[in-house]
Structure formats: C-alpha cells, structure tokens
Motif scaffolding. Structure first.
Motif, PDB file in Angstrom:
ATOM      1  N   GLN A   1      33.656 -23.263  -5.083  1.00  0.00           N
ATOM      2  CA  GLN A   1      33.520 -23.780  -6.448  1.00  0.00           C
ATOM      3  C   GLN A   1      34.623 -24.758  -6.833  1.00  0.00           C
ATOM      4  O   GLN A   1      34.862 -24.993  -8.018  1.00  0.00           O
TER       5      GLN A   1
ATOM      6  N   THR B   1      36.251 -27.750  -8.125  1.00  0.00           N
ATOM      7  CA  THR B   1      35.689 -28.759  -9.031  1.00  0.00           C
ATOM      8  C   THR B   1      36.720 -29.856  -9.290  1.00  0.00           C
ATOM      9  O   THR B   1      37.781 -29.569  -9.857  1.00  0.00           O
TER      10      THR B   1
ATOM     11  N   GLN C   1      29.455 -17.955  -1.797  1.00  0.00           N
ATOM     12  CA  GLN C   1      28.925 -18.668  -2.962  1.00  0.00           C
ATOM     13  C   GLN C   1      28.038 -19.821  -2.551  1.00  0.00           C
ATOM     14  O   GLN C   1      28.213 -20.414  -1.478  1.00  0.00           O
TER      15      GLN C   1
ATOM     16  N   VAL D   1      27.850 -23.789  -7.830  1.00  0.00           N
ATOM     17  CA  VAL D   1      28.799 -23.283  -8.828  1.00  0.00           C
ATOM     18  C   VAL D   1      29.980 -24.228  -9.014  1.00  0.00           C
ATOM     19  O   VAL D   1      30.812 -23.999  -9.885  1.00  0.00           O
ATOM     20  N   ALA D   2      30.062 -25.284  -8.231  1.00  0.00           N
ATOM     21  CA  ALA D   2      31.191 -26.218  -8.328  1.00  0.00           C
ATOM     22  C   ALA D   2      30.944 -27.240  -9.428  1.00  0.00           C
ATOM     23  O   ALA D   2      30.743 -28.428  -9.180  1.00  0.00           O
TER      24      ALA D   2
END
Length: 295
Positions: free
Chosen positions: A237, A239, A277, A281-282
C-alpha cells in the motif's frame, strides 16, 4: 517525560514542561480519531472493526508517511489519561474487537496508566500496540502484562535506507531488540472462535519501490528468528505523495512484479502464517479522516 529518553533518539526534551521532543509533541496526549477501523489485518479488524485510537506525533519522521499531518506535531484534541480510558470503554461498547493504540510509542507511560484504568473499569477486549518498530527494549517492557497483541512495523534491515527515509540509521538494531521483547511477552498466538487474535505478535512490512532486497531481508530475519509463531503482514500500500519529489527513486507505486517477487520469496521460505494485500489499497482513500471522531 522529564529530560525524555523514551525512544532511541534520547533527545532529552523537557516534555513535561511543554517542550517538544523529536517526536513533535510535549507530554500532553493528542488524539486525532478514535473509531471502529476496518482496514487492519483480518484477525484484528474482523467484521466488527478494531477500536483504533490514533495518536499525534511520532519518533520516526518517515518522508513517505501516510499519516503525515498526524505524525509531525500536536494534531487533534488534547485528552487526559482518564478520558483516554473512557474512550477505550466507549469503543468496546460499539463492538470493537480490540483497543488498537496507533503510534503510541512516545506516550507509553501515560497510555499505560490509561490501560490500567480501563481494565479496572471492566474493559475485557485485548489491547493492541500498533507501533513503529523504533523503540527501546526498556520502553516495551513497560507494557509487560498489559499488551495482548503487538502489531509491529519492521521497516528496514538496510541502515542506509533507514537513515535516508526515516532519519534513523540505527533502526534495524532497535527493531530487532524491541521485537525480541514483544515476542517474550506474547510468544504464542491465540485466536477466539471467530478467528480474532487474542494474543500474539504480527510484524508488518511495507514494501517500498526498489526495495525488494530490503524486504526479503526483513522477512528472512523474522522467520529465521521466530518461525511461524510471529505472523507476517506483507503490505502493498505504499502511496506516493507530492512531497516525495525530493526522493525520485521512491516517488512511485510499487509494481505488481516487485510485490510478486517478495511473495515468491516468502513462499519459497515455507512461510505459512502471513497476510498479503491487493495493490488496489495503495491510494489515499484508505487514509482515515482526522476529524476528531470519538475523542
């Protein structure tokens, strides 16, 4: 917090007199949000949610921090120890699986008092210590007998990367030391009938762009040292934000291929107790609003 030496930085700030440590806060407890949180590992959030209490300030200053506003100063509402213990009970009443203390490191002496008060008032659900991995062994010892679950970040085995992106070249040695104490306190994972963790240690690792080697080293260290008694959470994730313009080498999302290389390595090692994951979700929509909810 007089001449504060709580974290590895040993900055000596007179936090009890209103001075700010490297963590960015004085001895006043600031909380930005206290609410049910559904984005933790399945055994933490479940379907009812984790009772997440987000504290301001941080002993690390990661340039890529998703909670940047929160981690860099006294953000949110000031609360007393008594009020903090009441927040714990209110979250339990809302159905929380646990009390999830997010970035508590620099407040632990005060949070410890609130944890004791919560138990004295009848709190039954587990306490989760959701920490950065950059702690001293002595600080983690303060939670012996109170912490039920450690949700521990382990960001770096590469000291140069730790220095560049978090200003903490000594991160690996402290992460190993604090993790050892966490596992001493909570050596065997246990779960209730719904699969919600009641005791144990989960080590999170956020894969960063171009840092698959560092990630493999973290995985190898944790697995070689603790086997499947410590769960791994391999996170996809990362970002990028505009402030990463000064760090072009990490100013992008992790590729699917990079993440697959990490997962392949974990599977090759025989690791079975791990969370993974999806790359979706990033993005910033998964970052909570710091609106003072529940405080």
């Amino acid at each position: 917090m007089e001449s504060c030496r709580l974290c590895p930085r040993q900055c000596g700030a007179e936090r009890n007199k209103g001075k700010h440590g490297v963590c960015g806060v004085s001895s006043d407890i600031y909380v930005a949000r206290a609410a049910l949180h559904f984005w933790e590992e399945p055994c933490i959030s479940g379907t009812k949610g984790s009772g997440a209490v987000f504290f301001s300030g941080c002993t690390l200053k990661c340039v890529f921090c998703q909670n940047y506003e929160l981690s860099h100063g006294e953000y949110g509402k000031k609360v007393s120890v008594d009020r903090l213990s009441e927040i714990f009970l209110e979250l339990e009443e809302k159905g929380a699986n646990n009390i999830n203390l997010v970035t508590p490191d620099h407040y632990i002496p005060l949070i410890r008092e609130a944890m004791i008060k919560g138990r004295d008032k009848g709190l039954r659900i587990p306490y989760v210590i959701n920490c950065s991995g950059y702690e001293t062994r002595d600080l983690i010892r303060e939670l012996d007998g109170l912490a039920d679950i450690y949700l521990d970040d382990f960001k770096y085995m590469d000291s140069d990367k730790a220095a560049r992106y978090s200003g903490a070249g000594d991160y690996p040695e402290h992460a190993k030391e604090s993790l050892e104490e966490m596992v001493r306190q909570c050596p065997v994972p246990s779960f209730d009938e719904n699969g919600i963790m009641q005791k144990g240690v989960i080590v999170r690792h956020l894969l960063m762009p171009g840092m698959v080697k560092n990630a493999k080293q973290v995985v190898d260290y944790v697995y070689d040292t603790y086997g499947d008694n410590v769960y791994l959470s391999l996170m996809h994730q990362f970002t990028p934000f505009e402030r990463l313009d000064k760090y072009p080498e990490i100013n992008r999302k992790v590729t699917h291929r990079e993440y697959e290389r990490l997962l392949d390595h974990a599977m090759t090692r025989g690791i079975t107790n791990a969370f993974i994951q999806d790359g979706s979700v990033a993005k910033e929509s998964f970052i909570p609003e710091w609106n003072g909810e529940g405080v």
